[in-house]
Design an enzyme around this catalytic site. Sequence first.
Site, PDB file in Angstrom:
ATOM      1  N   TYR A 238       0.843  -1.137   0.153  1.00  0.00           N
ATOM      2  CA  TYR A 238       0.111  -0.192   0.022  1.00  0.00           C
ATOM      3  C   TYR A 238       0.961   1.303   0.087  1.00  0.00           C
ATOM      4  O   TYR A 238       0.754   1.979  -0.904  1.00  0.00           O
ATOM      5  CB  TYR A 238      -1.012  -0.080   1.253  1.00  0.00           C
ATOM      6  CG  TYR A 238      -1.623   1.207   1.597  1.00  0.00           C
ATOM      7  CD1 TYR A 238      -2.612   1.800   0.940  1.00  0.00           C
ATOM      8  CD2 TYR A 238      -1.216   1.905   2.553  1.00  0.00           C
ATOM      9  CE1 TYR A 238      -3.198   2.956   1.210  1.00  0.00           C
ATOM     10  CE2 TYR A 238      -1.819   3.037   3.152  1.00  0.00           C
ATOM     11  CZ  TYR A 238      -2.546   3.656   2.037  1.00  0.00           C
ATOM     12  OH  TYR A 238      -3.511   4.762   2.500  1.00  0.00           O
ATOM     13  N   LYS A 242       1.409   3.960  -3.061  1.00  0.00           N
ATOM     14  CA  LYS A 242       1.066   5.540  -2.809  1.00  0.00           C
ATOM     15  C   LYS A 242       2.348   6.324  -3.156  1.00  0.00           C
ATOM     16  O   LYS A 242       2.139   7.338  -3.696  1.00  0.00           O
ATOM     17  CB  LYS A 242       0.638   5.393  -1.291  1.00  0.00           C
ATOM     18  CG  LYS A 242      -0.716   5.207  -1.218  1.00  0.00           C
ATOM     19  CD  LYS A 242      -2.028   5.389  -1.551  1.00  0.00           C
ATOM     20  CE  LYS A 242      -2.254   7.045  -0.866  1.00  0.00           C
ATOM     21  NZ  LYS A 242      -3.666   7.301  -1.484  1.00  0.00           N
TER      22      LYS A 242
HETATM   23  N1  NAP Z   1      -8.064   6.271   7.077  1.00  0.00           N
HETATM   24  C1  NAP Z   1      -6.571   6.617   7.199  1.00  0.00           C
HETATM   25  O1  NAP Z   1      -6.258   6.351   8.144  1.00  0.00           O
HETATM   26  C2  NAP Z   1      -5.681   7.005   6.124  1.00  0.00           C
HETATM   27  C3  NAP Z   1      -4.447   7.595   6.511  1.00  0.00           C
HETATM   28  C4  NAP Z   1      -3.697   8.228   5.773  1.00  0.00           C
HETATM   29  C5  NAP Z   1      -4.000   8.107   4.257  1.00  0.00           C
HETATM   30  N2  NAP Z   1      -5.122   7.840   3.961  1.00  0.00           N
HETATM   31  C6  NAP Z   1      -5.616   8.193   2.598  1.00  0.00           C
HETATM   32  O2  NAP Z   1      -6.821   8.607   2.572  1.00  0.00           O
HETATM   33  C7  NAP Z   1      -7.752   8.390   1.363  1.00  0.00           C
HETATM   34  C8  NAP Z   1      -9.093   7.901   2.068  1.00  0.00           C
HETATM   35  O3  NAP Z   1      -8.736   6.771   2.862  1.00  0.00           O
HETATM   36  P1  NAP Z   1      -9.990   5.932   3.461  1.00  0.00           P
HETATM   37  O4  NAP Z   1      -9.531   5.492   5.018  1.00  0.00           O
HETATM   38  O5  NAP Z   1     -11.181   7.093   3.395  1.00  0.00           O
HETATM   39  O6  NAP Z   1     -10.219   4.932   2.652  1.00  0.00           O
HETATM   40  P2  NAP Z   1     -11.447   3.943   2.261  1.00  0.00           P
HETATM   41  O7  NAP Z   1     -12.550   4.282   3.406  1.00  0.00           O
HETATM   42  O8  NAP Z   1     -11.060   2.656   2.049  1.00  0.00           O
HETATM   43  O9  NAP Z   1     -12.181   4.703   0.936  1.00  0.00           O
HETATM   44  C9  NAP Z   1     -11.744   4.583  -0.389  1.00  0.00           C
HETATM   45  C10 NAP Z   1     -12.217   5.005  -1.407  1.00  0.00           C
HETATM   46  O10 NAP Z   1     -11.680   4.890  -2.519  1.00  0.00           O
HETATM   47  C11 NAP Z   1     -12.638   4.130  -3.311  1.00  0.00           C
HETATM   48  N3  NAP Z   1     -11.994   3.470  -4.528  1.00  0.00           N
HETATM   49  C12 NAP Z   1     -11.190   2.574  -4.555  1.00  0.00           C
HETATM   50  N4  NAP Z   1     -10.619   1.970  -5.630  1.00  0.00           N
HETATM   51  C13 NAP Z   1     -11.285   2.787  -6.463  1.00  0.00           C
HETATM   52  C14 NAP Z   1     -11.300   2.787  -7.881  1.00  0.00           C
HETATM   53  N5  NAP Z   1     -10.638   2.087  -8.951  1.00  0.00           N
HETATM   54  N6  NAP Z   1     -11.935   3.822  -8.439  1.00  0.00           N
HETATM   55  C15 NAP Z   1     -12.578   4.769  -7.719  1.00  0.00           C
HETATM   56  N7  NAP Z   1     -12.832   4.695  -6.355  1.00  0.00           N
HETATM   57  C16 NAP Z   1     -11.880   3.663  -5.958  1.00  0.00           C
HETATM   58  C17 NAP Z   1     -13.492   3.388  -2.541  1.00  0.00           C
HETATM   59  O11 NAP Z   1     -14.540   2.916  -3.364  1.00  0.00           O
HETATM   60  P3  NAP Z   1     -15.550   1.564  -3.066  1.00  0.00           P
HETATM   61  O12 NAP Z   1     -16.355   2.189  -2.148  1.00  0.00           O
HETATM   62  O13 NAP Z   1     -16.043   1.320  -4.368  1.00  0.00           O
HETATM   63  O14 NAP Z   1     -14.542   0.389  -2.575  1.00  0.00           O
HETATM   64  C18 NAP Z   1     -13.743   4.031  -1.510  1.00  0.00           C
HETATM   65  O15 NAP Z   1     -14.758   5.278  -1.879  1.00  0.00           O
HETATM   66  C19 NAP Z   1      -6.816   7.297   0.854  1.00  0.00           C
HETATM   67  O16 NAP Z   1      -6.176   7.594  -0.377  1.00  0.00           O
HETATM   68  C20 NAP Z   1      -5.897   6.819   1.944  1.00  0.00           C
HETATM   69  O17 NAP Z   1      -4.689   6.328   1.218  1.00  0.00           O
HETATM   70  C21 NAP Z   1      -6.176   7.322   4.536  1.00  0.00           C
END
Ligand code: NAP
Length: 495
Positions: A238, A242
């Site tokens: 992952y 990224k």
């Molecule tokens: N949560 C954390 O602690 C954290 C920390 C640091 C950085 N981030 C970053 O923040 C962002 C959001 O994280 P999150 O925790 O909200 O993640 P999440 O809840 O897993 O949500 C990911 C989203 O991306 C969508 N997605 C996945 N594959 C896709 C594709 N091929 N085309 C279009 N959409 C797609 C998913 O859609 P589906 O519903 O269809 O699967 C979902 O809406 C990410 O970029 C992650 O790397 C998160």
Amino acid sequence: MEFSGNIVKSLQNKSILVTGSTGFLAKIFIEKILSVQPNVKKLFLLIRATDTNSAKQRLHEEVMQNNLFKVLREKYGEDFESFILNKVTPLPGDVIYENMGVQNTEMLEEMLKEVDIIVNIAANTRFDERYDVLLEVNTFGSMNVLNFAKKCVKLEMLLHVSTAYVCGETSGVILEKPFRMAETPNGELGLDILQEQTIVKDTLNELRDLNATKEEQRSAMKELGMRRARLYGWPNTYTFTKAMAEMMMGQCRGNLPLVIIRPTVVTSTFREPFPGWIEGTRHVDSLAVAYGNGKVKCFLGNPTYVIDMIPGDMVVNAMIVAMVIHANQSSVEYIYHIGSSSKNPCTPNKIADFGYKYFVKNPVIGKNGKPIMVKRPTLLTSMASFRRYMSTRYILPLKVFKVANVLCCCNYYHQSYSLMKKKIGYVMYLVKLFGPFIYFNGIFDDQNTDRLRTAMNSNTVDAETFYFDPRCIDWEDYAINIHLPGVEKYNNLKL
Ligand SMILES: NC(=O)c1ccc[n+]([C@@H]2O[C@H](COP(=O)([O-])OP(=O)(O)OC[C@H]3O[C@@H](n4cnc5c(N)ncnc54)[C@H](OP(=O)(O)O)[C@@H]3O)[C@@H](O)[C@H]2O)c1
């Protein structure tokens, strides 16, 4: 950095395209925009779906019906649906395709003409997902969004959400600086992103030639990703994919204003729309849940290290401020660490203590209807001490049960052996996944983020609306009264 405007006002009449709209962070972002600026022109929300109807359905069921929107729903009452209908356009698509898979030509034309800001939040966030999937979504998917952004005639900015852990296995103070192409955390030379794509394709072809089953392909792809990541100094596929996205986007952005937000571990909302909202058990929470359920009796972490966490509403506030302040500034690529380790560090021993206090007061009710009593967790200060702990407490008894199981063919031994094996497998899996984050000996420098805060602070109303200073978090109060109850409530978990 100077900003004399007003953040809320700057959002008026803007058309914003958001990817990853059904996810945890994007929902907080969408809610915040609609709350603070009802006169935003349009939110185009990219949703993975086969057609417009299913995108609408997902928008309705997974986003707007979500608890997170209850404050907004109450505010608008009967008019909530029409307000959403008027402001939000769901788009069926997928970032792995050109134009993010949006097929409707009218819609595409409208977006290319209208979109002012693109916020790329979409990602596959499973740390150990198959390499082909993560490379396609996280690295090349982000490039598809960037290429689309370049075609939008009045685009002011592309804001890309990355992660602080793109830094890989490193320590010390980690600066907010862009990645150079092929730069690796351990200094290993030879990283070539297109070559990585070829390696994936060739491996898949070989597996097909060997008639590998779907399951064999899946585990080979997962293993390949972890191997390639570790070769270059990233703890998992992952963060590796990224990081490669950041490299490619930085290299290919041309004059496009690009802001990269690197949050650390995002936790439940601190204040808005209400405290404690979270979706999914993430990172340390998985261990907390296992501890509350009596599945683990230890907690991991070195008391001299810091566990960096930041509430989701603060991440979103910082995103909005960065997005407004840097609109139309094409000269530099801006990087922001959004975390707490630099300004208000929290240590693993404190977290273990908060978990203990919480579960003593709010014990999990076991299957037998009785509360599961937790003991103060043993803090295992390194992966080596974790392995030793597992070996004496679990692996040795497991071996004894295995021998007894073979010798006695007795149901008791058989059941105990299988149960113990399952329990150990689960704990090992969690630790393998989250260990590199928990035993991370780094501090995320946030001087850029500080400057952003100072620029906004000249307007006190904005500073109150878009708070993102982690110094205002009292970690004990947050963990015990906001976060852990939120993990329980919004995941319908029996903690
Ligand atoms: N949560 C954390 O602690 C954290 C920390 C640091 C950085 N981030 C970053 O923040 C962002 C959001 O994280 P999150 O925790 O909200 O993640 P999440 O809840 O897993 O949500 C990911 C989203 O991306 C969508 N997605 C996945 N594959 C896709 C594709 N091929 N085309 C279009 N959409 C797609 C998913 O859609 P589906 O519903 O269809 O699967 C979902 O809406 C990410 O970029 C992650 O790397 C998160």
